[in-house]
Motif scaffolding. Structure first.
Motif, PDB file in Angstrom:
ATOM      1  N   THR A 103       0.867  -1.172   0.000  1.00 48.10           N
ATOM      2  CA  THR A 103       0.000   0.000   0.000  1.00 48.10           C
ATOM      3  C   THR A 103       0.909   1.228   0.000  1.00 48.10           C
ATOM      4  OG1 THR A 103      -0.097   0.202   2.406  1.00 48.10           O
ATOM      5  CG2 THR A 103      -1.807  -1.191   1.342  1.00 48.10           C
ATOM      6  N   VAL A 104       0.365   2.349  -0.364  1.00 46.01           N
ATOM      7  CA  VAL A 104       1.139   3.591  -0.330  1.00 46.01           C
ATOM      8  C   VAL A 104       1.607   3.854   1.102  1.00 46.01           C
ATOM      9  CG1 VAL A 104       0.984   6.102  -0.609  1.00 46.01           C
ATOM     10  CG2 VAL A 104       0.137   4.586  -2.405  1.00 46.01           C
ATOM     11  N   ALA A 105       0.753   3.589   2.078  1.00 46.68           N
ATOM     12  CA  ALA A 105       1.138   3.789   3.482  1.00 46.68           C
ATOM     13  C   ALA A 105       2.342   2.921   3.843  1.00 46.68           C
ATOM     14  CB  ALA A 105      -0.036   3.481   4.408  1.00 46.68           C
ATOM     15  N   GLU A 106       2.363   1.663   3.405  1.00 42.06           N
ATOM     16  CA  GLU A 106       3.496   0.775   3.687  1.00 42.06           C
ATOM     17  C   GLU A 106       4.766   1.280   3.013  1.00 42.06           C
ATOM     18  OE1 GLU A 106       1.359  -3.584   4.185  1.00 42.06           O
ATOM     19  OE2 GLU A 106       1.643  -2.785   2.158  1.00 42.06           O
ATOM     20  N   ARG A 110       8.064   2.290   5.144  1.00 40.37           N
ATOM     21  CA  ARG A 110       9.256   1.438   5.030  1.00 40.37           C
ATOM     22  C   ARG A 110      10.464   2.136   4.426  1.00 40.37           C
ATOM     23  NH1 ARG A 110       6.852  -4.271   2.691  1.00 40.37           N
ATOM     24  NH2 ARG A 110       5.357  -4.590   4.383  1.00 40.37           N
ATOM     25  N   SER A 111      10.262   3.304   3.853  1.00 45.72           N
ATOM     26  CA  SER A 111      11.360   3.921   3.107  1.00 45.72           C
ATOM     27  C   SER A 111      11.460   5.413   3.367  1.00 45.72           C
ATOM     28  CB  SER A 111      11.155   3.683   1.598  1.00 45.72           C
ATOM     29  OG  SER A 111      10.103   4.503   1.113  1.00 45.72           O
ATOM     30  N   ALA A 112      12.475   6.024   2.766  1.00 51.91           N
ATOM     31  CA  ALA A 112      12.693   7.466   2.880  1.00 51.91           C
ATOM     32  C   ALA A 112      11.824   8.264   1.918  1.00 51.91           C
ATOM     33  CB  ALA A 112      14.160   7.780   2.618  1.00 51.91           C
ATOM     34  N   ILE A 113      10.997   7.591   1.133  1.00 49.06           N
ATOM     35  CA  ILE A 113      10.123   8.303   0.199  1.00 49.06           C
ATOM     36  C   ILE A 113       9.111   9.113   1.000  1.00 49.06           C
ATOM     37  CG2 ILE A 113       8.394   8.039  -1.631  1.00 49.06           C
ATOM     38  CD1 ILE A 113       9.928   5.504  -2.498  1.00 49.06           C
ATOM     39  N   ASP A 114       8.972  10.393   0.628  1.00 51.93           N
ATOM     40  CA  ASP A 114       8.082  11.307   1.334  1.00 51.93           C
ATOM     41  C   ASP A 114       6.652  11.292   0.810  1.00 51.93           C
ATOM     42  OD1 ASP A 114       9.935  12.681   3.187  1.00 51.93           O
ATOM     43  OD2 ASP A 114      10.917  13.269   1.318  1.00 51.93           O
ATOM     44  N   ARG A 115       6.527  11.073  -0.506  1.00 52.45           N
ATOM     45  CA  ARG A 115       5.171  11.087  -1.068  1.00 52.45           C
ATOM     46  C   ARG A 115       5.161  10.405  -2.422  1.00 52.45           C
ATOM     47  NH1 ARG A 115       3.763  15.447  -4.660  1.00 52.45           N
ATOM     48  NH2 ARG A 115       5.596  16.774  -4.575  1.00 52.45           N
ATOM     49  N   ARG A 140      12.489  10.616  -7.152  1.00 57.94           N
ATOM     50  CA  ARG A 140      13.337  11.773  -7.470  1.00 57.94           C
ATOM     51  C   ARG A 140      13.203  12.818  -6.373  1.00 57.94           C
ATOM     52  NH1 ARG A 140      15.049  12.087 -12.817  1.00 57.94           N
ATOM     53  NH2 ARG A 140      14.149  10.478 -14.118  1.00 57.94           N
ATOM     54  N   TRP A 141      14.279  13.575  -6.192  1.00 58.80           N
ATOM     55  CA  TRP A 141      14.225  14.703  -5.268  1.00 58.80           C
ATOM     56  C   TRP A 141      13.449  15.830  -5.926  1.00 58.80           C
ATOM     57  CZ3 TRP A 141      15.243  14.293  -0.368  1.00 58.80           C
ATOM     58  CH2 TRP A 141      16.162  13.359   0.087  1.00 58.80           C
ATOM     59  N   GLU A 142      12.430  16.325  -5.243  1.00 57.78           N
ATOM     60  CA  GLU A 142      11.645  17.474  -5.709  1.00 57.78           C
ATOM     61  C   GLU A 142      11.431  18.396  -4.510  1.00 57.78           C
ATOM     62  OE1 GLU A 142       7.959  16.179  -7.433  1.00 57.78           O
ATOM     63  OE2 GLU A 142       8.946  14.887  -8.894  1.00 57.78           O
ATOM     64  N   HIS A 143      12.042  19.556  -4.523  1.00 54.12           N
ATOM     65  CA  HIS A 143      11.868  20.545  -3.458  1.00 54.12           C
ATOM     66  C   HIS A 143      12.088  19.929  -2.073  1.00 54.12           C
ATOM     67  CE1 HIS A 143      10.332  23.019  -6.660  1.00 54.12           C
ATOM     68  NE2 HIS A 143       9.429  22.108  -6.922  1.00 54.12           N
ATOM     69  N   HIS A 144      13.203  19.267  -1.890  1.00 53.72           N
ATOM     70  CA  HIS A 144      13.603  18.646  -0.621  1.00 53.72           C
ATOM     71  C   HIS A 144      12.705  17.493  -0.187  1.00 53.72           C
ATOM     72  CE1 HIS A 144      16.743  21.548  -0.118  1.00 53.72           C
ATOM     73  NE2 HIS A 144      15.876  22.513  -0.292  1.00 53.72           N
ATOM     74  N   GLU A 145      11.965  16.923  -1.122  1.00 48.23           N
ATOM     75  CA  GLU A 145      11.160  15.736  -0.841  1.00 48.23           C
ATOM     76  C   GLU A 145      11.569  14.643  -1.822  1.00 48.23           C
ATOM     77  OE1 GLU A 145       6.761  16.600   0.721  1.00 48.23           O
ATOM     78  OE2 GLU A 145       7.055  17.118  -1.379  1.00 48.23           O
TER      79      GLU A 145
END
Length: 173
Positions: A103-106, A110-115, A140-145
């Motif tokens: 799921t997106v929540a998982e 589980r990772s450093a992905i912000d969104r 990808r890095w986008e505006h510090h995310e």
């Protein structure tokens, strides 16, 4: 998430993303990099020379110094900082845990992905949306995310936008 403070730019002669991915993964294994290191690819065009450069970033100056010394000794050109182009993350905390269908929540837990951003959709997916990772997740890095681009797939699922085996006409764009 703010990118880690100790970043290194690694210039290469690599021209294909898959080669750059392999190089980053090989370097991480060879240098026994900690799991909190970020390794990114960057499409760079300077003085008419197009290539895929690399960056490694972490929270430890000691690790950055050791990596710089080792890569320089191997003949790589290494400088402090990051490339101007946003990075495409190959190595990032939790990357190894992103397998199968999550799921997106998982994925976010589980990772450093912000969104997660769904192409063509004004809003992000809900936390219960299912993502089939195909064992290939390149945010990808986008505006510090750290943002994963995804697209709708069969059965109401999502898949990462980038595929590990892209159609030749679209590869390395």
């Amino acid at each position: 998430m703010t990118p880690p403070p100790y970043a290194l730019r690694i210039d290469t002669d690599v021209t294909k993303l898959r080669e750059a991915d392999r190089l980053l993964q090989d370097l991480a294994a060879e240098l026994a990099l900690p799991e909190d290191v970020f390794g990114c690819t960057h499409l760079v065009r300077e003085a008419g020379r197009r290539r895929v450069a690399l960056s490694l970033a972490g929270r430890s100056r000691a690790v950055a110094d050791a990596v710089r010394a080792r890569l320089t000794a191997q003949g790589h050109t290494v400088t402090d900082g990051t490339w101007d182009e946003p990075g495409r993350a190959v190595l990032f905390p939790g990357a190894a845990a992103l397998t199968g269908t999550l799921t997106v929540a998982e994925l976010l837990d589980r990772s450093a992905i912000d969104r997660v951003r769904v192409l063509g959709a004004p809003d992000g997916p809900g936390p219960e949306a299912r993502l089939v990772t195909r064992e290939f997740v390149r945010p990808r890095w986008e505006h510090h995310e750290l943002v994963l681009a995804a697209m709708p797939a069969a059965g109401g699922t999502l898949v990462p936008f980038e595929d590990s085996d892209p159609t030749p006409c679209c590869a390395d764009h």
